[in-house]
Design a protein around this motif. Structure first.
Motif, mmCIF file in Angstrom:
data_model
loop_
_atom_site.group_PDB
_atom_site.id
_atom_site.type_symbol
_atom_site.label_atom_id
_atom_site.label_comp_id
_atom_site.label_asym_id
_atom_site.label_seq_id
_atom_site.Cartn_x
_atom_site.Cartn_y
_atom_site.Cartn_z
ATOM 1 N N SER A 89 0.769 -1.250 0.086
ATOM 2 C CA SER A 89 -0.141 -0.098 -0.006
ATOM 3 C C SER A 89 0.939 1.012 0.070
ATOM 4 O O SER A 89 2.040 1.069 0.558
ATOM 5 C CB SER A 89 -0.869 -0.084 1.315
ATOM 6 O OG SER A 89 -0.083 0.095 2.553
ATOM 7 N N ASN A 91 0.993 3.818 1.896
ATOM 8 C CA ASN A 91 1.644 4.393 3.156
ATOM 9 C C ASN A 91 2.538 3.219 3.863
ATOM 10 O O ASN A 91 2.852 3.526 4.978
ATOM 11 C CB ASN A 91 0.411 4.813 3.962
ATOM 12 C CG ASN A 91 -0.524 3.687 4.133
ATOM 13 O OD1 ASN A 91 -0.403 2.543 4.147
ATOM 14 N ND2 ASN A 91 -1.676 3.948 5.158
ATOM 15 N N THR A 93 1.654 0.191 5.371
ATOM 16 C CA THR A 93 1.085 -0.363 6.345
ATOM 17 C C THR A 93 0.437 -1.804 5.959
ATOM 18 O O THR A 93 0.184 -2.620 6.849
ATOM 19 C CB THR A 93 -0.107 0.420 7.072
ATOM 20 O OG1 THR A 93 -1.161 0.894 6.110
ATOM 21 C CG2 THR A 93 0.407 1.805 7.418
ATOM 22 N N ASN A 152 -3.844 6.628 -4.253
ATOM 23 C CA ASN A 152 -4.355 6.926 -2.978
ATOM 24 C C ASN A 152 -4.827 6.099 -2.165
ATOM 25 O O ASN A 152 -5.346 6.232 -0.953
ATOM 26 C CB ASN A 152 -5.468 7.994 -3.440
ATOM 27 C CG ASN A 152 -6.702 7.109 -4.109
ATOM 28 O OD1 ASN A 152 -6.592 5.579 -3.945
ATOM 29 N ND2 ASN A 152 -7.695 7.738 -4.547
ATOM 30 N N GLY A 153 -4.378 4.794 -2.325
ATOM 31 C CA GLY A 153 -4.668 3.781 -1.313
ATOM 32 C C GLY A 153 -6.044 3.200 -1.342
ATOM 33 O O GLY A 153 -6.272 2.423 -0.354
ATOM 34 N N THR A 361 7.547 7.505 5.063
ATOM 35 C CA THR A 361 6.161 7.787 4.457
ATOM 36 C C THR A 361 4.990 7.271 5.113
ATOM 37 O O THR A 361 3.931 7.187 4.996
ATOM 38 C CB THR A 361 6.119 7.331 2.781
ATOM 39 O OG1 THR A 361 6.315 6.064 2.872
ATOM 40 C CG2 THR A 361 6.967 8.102 2.195
ATOM 41 N N VAL A 362 5.556 6.190 6.378
ATOM 42 C CA VAL A 362 4.707 5.262 6.987
ATOM 43 C C VAL A 362 3.986 6.141 8.108
ATOM 44 O O VAL A 362 4.813 6.677 8.954
ATOM 45 C CB VAL A 362 5.310 4.024 7.282
ATOM 46 C CG1 VAL A 362 4.460 3.141 8.219
ATOM 47 C CG2 VAL A 362 5.818 3.212 6.229
ATOM 48 N N GLY A 363 2.676 6.203 8.047
ATOM 49 C CA GLY A 363 2.009 6.938 9.213
ATOM 50 C C GLY A 363 2.182 6.221 10.514
ATOM 51 O O GLY A 363 1.776 5.018 10.871
#
Length: 364
Positions: A89, A91, A93, A152-153, A361-363
């Motif tokens: 994905s 982001n 995750t 945009n996932g 970039t990972v939340g």
């Protein structure tokens, strides 16, 4: 190796657009669960290194993870069935992959009943079945493969031999490109009908597969034989406006868009064997043979900064009856080709690399 079987818990229903009931949840043994502490420059890949010794004609492949330099290789999934061809994905995750664990366990014979699964990258034990293409019964042999996340996932593109209503296309068995929302709604066939020179025609006979989104989400690149041989096409994200990108008498397949949107890497046998090529994403111009090796090269995957490309290369291991894919990386100009995986037994295969986003970039 010790055999372990995945436990399937949760609702028996499937997460597809026709069915609002809860998704099917797949749980793997706790020993395979755990937080991925550092996701910086991780490569997910498919391997059969831990296959069962018997029966000899079945070699289940599973999902694995390693650093971008090949270190810290670890197993993510463990079932009795093939799982692979993953995509991260945006982001970082979740990881989408196709698997045929819908066949059930234990293994009793060949099976092509596959679905698209979503896995928590931080805890591989958390998996859900996103779609097996609206099959009313688990396991219709329609084949659902090669997931690709939208930038945009929110959506995943993939290819399948089936129709959105769960029926197959026979004869002949040809694939189409679909999209589905990550909540299981909006399953749509993008290539069933195509417009050629202003006229809409049925695309039943064309084989359309291996989709990949442009970084801006406006286009999808895919492989098709609608012109008689395999070529790379681009279409709008809604399936309209298909346009031929490559034009060669040989076969071109498996496009992968660079993260800056300027280039597309793909596989081609235009020089006599399968190599990784690079072309302009705008018009297919300036083709460059990046690998230029006597062995077969396939499955390109871009690094987060588009400076490197991971790919698969055939290698003959000591004592092996035939060569098998191993994972390499190279710079985006084809230099510094480096092998990352090395077989632990003669029949080991490592392939389908997917380079995840950098950890920044990972939340978290």
């Amino acid at each position: 190796m010790h055999r372990m079987t995945a436990l399937i818990v949760g609702a028996a229903s499937l997460l597809v657009y026709q069915d609002p009931r809860p998704p099917r949840e797949i749980r793997v043994p706790t020993a395979l669960s755990g937080t991925l502490v550092d996701l910086d420059s991780k490569i997910a890949f498919t391997s059969n290194r831990d296959q069962r010794p018997e029966p000899k004609n079945f070699e289940p492949a599973e999902m694995y993870l390693m650093n971008g330099d090949g270190s810290d290789q670890r197993r993510l999934t463990k079932t009795d069935w093939n799982e692979g061809a993953s995509d991260w994905s945006p982001n970082g995750t979740r990881i989408a992959f196709h698997g045929n664990k819908l066949c059930g366990a234990p293994w009793t014979g060949p099976c092509t009943k596959s679905g698209i699964f979503l896995m928590n990258a931080f805890d591989p034990a958390e998996q859900i079945l996103l779609t097996n293409l609206g099959q009313k019964e688990v396991g219709a042999e329609l084949g659902v493969h090669f997931p690709a996340w939208s930038p945009n996932g929110q959506q995943i593109a993939f290819n399948s031999w089936g129709n959105a209503n769960g029926s197959g296309v026979t004869p002949p068995r040809t694939r189409d490109v679909f999209v589905i929302n990550v909540d299981g709604t909006g399953l749509t066939n993008l290539t069933q009908n195509v417009t050629v020179e202003g006229h809409q025609t049925k695309d039943i006979l064309a084989d359309d597969f291996r989709p990949d989104w442009s970084p801006d989400g406006r286009k999808i690149a895919f492989t098709t034989n609608r012109d008689g041989n395999l070529e790379i096409y681009l279409m709008n994200a809604d399936g309209s406006g298909p346009t031929r990108l490559t034009n060669n008498a040989a076969s071109d397949r498996g496009p992968k868009w660079s993260h800056d949107g300027t280039k597309i890497a793909f596989e081609s046998n235009r020089d006599g064997n399968w190599e990784i090529y690079l072309v302009s994403a705008t018009d297919g111009s300036e083709p460059i043979n990046l690998t230029n090796d006597a062995a077969e090269d396939a499955n390109p995957a871009w690094s987060p900064d588009s400076g490197m490309i991971a790919f698969s290369r055939m290698r003959l291991a000591k004592g092996a009856a035939a060569p098998h894919f191993q994972i390499f990386t190279m710079k985006a100009d084809g230099t510094r080709q480096t092998q990352l995986t090395f077989p632990s037994h003669p029949e080991e295969m490592n392939t389908y690399p997917s380079w995840g986003p950098a950890s920044r970039t990972v939340g978290r």
